[in-house]
Write an enzyme that holds these catalytic residues in place. Structure first.
Site: not given
Ligand code: C6P
Length: 418
Positions: A135, A212, A215, A238, A376
């Site tokens: 991401h 990270d 997910q 999430k 993203c």
């Molecule tokens: N992915 C998706 O629809 P935040 O925005 O900080 O809570 O998470 C960012 C982020 C970082 N790493 C991974 C692997 C992610 O999936 C995400 C957020 C969402 O896949 C929004 S693009």
């Protein structure tokens, strides 16, 4: 035909699944006169009543600012807030709650590492290995850091199934490697990465590894000690919790020597114009009034997930993913993007007949919520030479009937474009 297929997957028992769904008021609605079929939990999961009620009750009875009041409400709020640190430590398998820094989410956590550990440890000529599956929030903070200090960001490539090339990874590791950044589960295509193996190799070369977990935390048991990762980041929204909060796990030995990132209240030991000293971790990294209510809600979300059992959640979601993958693979002209053997939560696809955004718009007419775009993760899209995918993502409250509603709607949508 769908019924026969269904019996081969290990779904949660219908009664239990229904009782889980009943806890989500938002799922009890129709969208465009169809039952809402919410398949966008990788972007943000919905919240059960226990989380909604917990934050409402907290704000109705116990709310106050934390850490700095001697009155009853402040002490109550502080105790509840700090209790969540212990819950998150337990959830991640961390040995101490002082290794848990509350952040506004995964993005903030990774930027924190880059701006504190990174700025003090990474030097000109050093190398930062970042997987092709990331991401943007696990790419751009490293590029910003590299630009600032004169380091190099190097991509760990993947193959056409969306599996990281571990031989290439081994070859890239070397004396200049300072940091490896990889997601546990790739948000765009669902690959589960072998982070334990990658951590062990990174450590052999004296590198730290940042995982990270945005997910993975919603979908699988996390044990940061077993993974032996140096940092692990996730977002509460999430995993059935509120937006605006999440956490960073960092090994105590690393956090101890990291300078603060943001200055302000709570992160100091003593302030004077002659010089300021800083608090110990984790407080050193929590400047200012945090999103107190969201943190309390995150604690309720962790309790809720653990109440069901992470293993049970994972088994059910894998069944949903397997069932959906099987059914979608029978639709002519649809290509699943990301065909790794080990996947979690996410089914991305491409059709030559329609742009993903058009598919998303038509699916919405059938009550089906999916995400369409680059998620993203533009390097992933570039690898597959497509601008975007449509992505269905699963949570514990989804049912086999959701999968069927999605597949039927997708077939109808594609007929419109054919
Ligand atoms: N992915 C998706 O629809 P935040 O925005 O900080 O809570 O998470 C960012 C982020 C970082 N790493 C991974 C692997 C992610 O999936 C995400 C957020 C969402 O896949 C929004 S693009």
């Amino acid at each position: 035909m769908m019924m026969d297929e269904k019996s081969t997957y290990d779904f949660m028992a219908q009664e239990e699944l229904q009782s889980i769904r009943n806890q989500f008021p938002i799922l009890q609605q129709e969208v465009n006169e169809k039952p809402l079929c919410y398949l966008d939990s990788a972007a943000s999961a919905q919240k059960p009543l226990t989380v909604l009620n917990c934050t409402h009750d907290f704000e109705s009875h116990d709310y106050s600012n934390i850490h700095r009041g001697m009155h009853t409400l402040s002490m109550r709020a502080t105790a509840k807030y700090e209790e969540v640190r212990g819950k998150v430590a337990g959830f991640l398998g961390a040995t101490s709650e002082s290794e848990i820094v509350f952040t506004s989410g995964t993005t903030a956590a990774i930027n924190l590492i880059a701006q504190t550990w990174g700025r003090t440890q990474v030097r000109a000529g050093d190398e930062i290995l970042v997987s092709e599956l990331e991401h943007h929030s696990n790419i751009v903070p490293w590029q910003l850091l590299a630009e600032e200090v004169g380091a190099r960001v190097i991509m760990i490539p993947m193959d056409d199934d969306g599996v990281l090339d571990l031989e290439a990874y081994t070859g890239l590791l070397g004396p200049k490697t300072k940091l490896v950044a990889v997601n546990h589960v790739a948000n765009a295509i669902g690959t589960i990465n072998p982070v334990k193996e990658m951590a062990s190799q990174a450590h052999e070369h004296g590198s730290v590894i940042v995982v990270d977990g945005a997910q993975s935390a919603p979908h699988m048991k996390i044990d940061v000690v077993d993974l032996d990762c140096d940092f692990f980041a996730f977002s509460a929204h999430k995993m059935y919790g509120p937006t605006g909060t999440g956490a960073l796990f960092g090994k105590a030995a690393l956090l101890k020597d990291m300078p603060p990132w943001q200055g302000g209240g709570d992160m100091i030991d003593e302030v004077s114009f002659a010089g300021t000293t800083y608090n110990d971790p984790p407080m050193r990294f929590e400047a200012g009034t945090p999103n107190i209510t969201a943190v309390i809600g995150m604690g309720a979300a962790v309790d809720w997930m653990q109440g069901i059992g992470i293993k049970k959640i994972a088994t059910h979601e894998n069944a949903l993913l397997g069932y959906a993958t099987k059914l979608i693979s029978e639709i002519p002209g649809v290509r699943v993007i990301g065909t790794a053997k080990n996947k979690a939560g996410v089914l991305s696809f491409w059709s030559d007949d329609a742009h993903p955004q058009d598919i998303g718009t038509i699916l919405d007419q059938y009550g089906v919520a999916v995400r369409a775009g680059h998620h993203c993760a533009q390097p992933v899209m570039k690898h597959f030479a497509i601008p975007a995918t449509a992505r269905a993502s699963f949570a514990v409250y989804n049912t086999p009937a959701d999968v069927e509603q999605f597949i039927i709607a997708l077939k109808k949508s594609l007929e419109l474009f054919a």
